[in-house]
Design an enzyme around this catalytic site. Structure first.
Site, PDB file in Angstrom:
ATOM      1  N   ALA A 126     -18.705  69.887  35.214  1.00 60.10           N
ATOM      2  CA  ALA A 126     -19.772  69.742  36.196  1.00 60.10           C
ATOM      3  C   ALA A 126     -19.962  71.021  37.000  1.00 60.10           C
ATOM      4  O   ALA A 126     -18.996  71.726  37.314  1.00 60.10           O
ATOM      5  CB  ALA A 126     -19.467  68.579  37.126  1.00 60.10           C
ATOM      6  N   GLY A 186     -15.731  67.861  32.153  1.00 56.64           N
ATOM      7  CA  GLY A 186     -16.830  67.229  31.427  1.00 56.64           C
ATOM      8  C   GLY A 186     -17.162  67.924  30.125  1.00 56.64           C
ATOM      9  O   GLY A 186     -17.640  67.302  29.176  1.00 56.64           O
ATOM     10  N   GLU A 230     -14.870  66.515  27.692  1.00 58.55           N
ATOM     11  CA  GLU A 230     -15.270  65.143  27.411  1.00 58.55           C
ATOM     12  C   GLU A 230     -16.456  65.104  26.439  1.00 58.55           C
ATOM     13  O   GLU A 230     -16.546  64.206  25.602  1.00 58.55           O
ATOM     14  CB  GLU A 230     -15.596  64.421  28.715  1.00 58.55           C
ATOM     15  N   GLU A 249      -9.189  67.407  36.210  1.00 59.37           N
ATOM     16  CA  GLU A 249      -9.719  66.624  37.334  1.00 59.37           C
ATOM     17  C   GLU A 249      -8.652  66.222  38.345  1.00 59.37           C
ATOM     18  O   GLU A 249      -8.934  66.121  39.552  1.00 59.37           O
ATOM     19  CB  GLU A 249     -10.427  65.366  36.801  1.00 59.37           C
TER      20      GLU A 249
END
Length: 266
Positions: A72, A117, A120, A140
């Site tokens: 992000a 992310g 991911e 994270e």
């Protein structure tokens, strides 16, 4: 070559007849960080490609030599209200869901850092290739968060549970070679030939029957989420759909006539 450019992503179709499409995350000045605009464009592009009859394999990669996607865009998130944060996160969730549910195989060519992310997104793909300089991690926990768009579930389905937990609990990064040893990465290719070699892999997949590719992806993805008996039932259902297709007959004819099959996707 068909090129479709958005503000934050780029879509190329090097050879339409081969059914391979390349989707590039295109924010190199921000290490291809995922922001709201990119998420919305990815959602739109994946929805369009899903219904494109010329697509057989999708490759997702990043622009520039340093980063695939560093997760992000924290600069954009700075000062966001809780409501805006949750709204943005919903878009991010849709991105990885649409990648996982994409009907045809997706290969992620990890050209650099895949963090948070970004990792991911890579985990949501079916196959991963990487350049030697690629680094992957879910940091994270260092920011008071946990992965929220699939990381905890997908990593633990690929790695042995203890290794997945260690990676998540520490937030550490692993190299491309370490990822290959763990079977997180299928192939490590030199940076200068990463995309070329990934396209070769995609061609070897795209040459096969499109209905079979769709059925295989669905059977494996759904079957591994349930018990063996249910998984076998899903496999058999998909098998008979392929067995009743025109392409199954074409495959037999082509084999006996010693020629490449001409698939119709029917």
């Amino acid at each position: 070559m068909l090129v479709q450019t958005y503000e934050t992503i780029k879509i190329e179709n090097p050879d339409q007849q081969k059914g391979i499409v390349i989707l590039t995350l295109n924010r190199p000045d921000s290490m291809n960080a995922l922001n709201t605009k990119m998420a919305l464009e990815l959602i739109e592009a994946l929805d369009e490609l899903k219904f494109d009859e010329n697509v057989r394999v999708l490759i997702i990669t990043g622009s520039g030599p340093k980063s695939f996607c560093v997760g992000a865009d924290l600069k954009e998130r700075n000062g966001m209200t809780q409501k805006d944060w949750k709204k943005q996160h919903d878009y991010f969730e849709q991105v990885t869901e649409k990648i996982r549910e994409f009907p045809y195989p997706i290969i992620c060519a990890v050209n650099g850092y895949a963090l948070g992310g970004g990792m991911e997104i890579a985990l949501s793909c079916d196959i991963r290739t990487a350049a030697p300089q690629a680094g992957m991690g879910l940091p994270e926990v260092k920011l008071g968060l946990i992965p929220g768009i699939g990381g905890t579930q997908l990593l633990a389905r690929i790695l042995p549970i203890g290794l997945a937990k260690e990676m998540l609990f520490t937030g550490k990064r692993i190299t491309a070679e370490e990822g290959k040893l763990l079977a997180l990465i299928n192939h490590v290719f030199p940076a200068e030939t990463l995309l070329k070699e990934t396209i070769k892999l995609a061609e070897s997949i795209a040459a096969n029957a499109p209905l079979s590719l769709k059925a295989l992806k669905k059977a494996v993805n759904k079957g591994t989420e349930t018990d063996l008996a249910t998984g076998l039932a899903l496999e058999l259902e998909a098998y008979y759909k392929c067995a009743d297709s025109e392409d199954r007959l074409e495959g037999i004819y082509a084999f006996n006539e010693k020629r490449p099959p001409e698939w119709k996707g029917k």
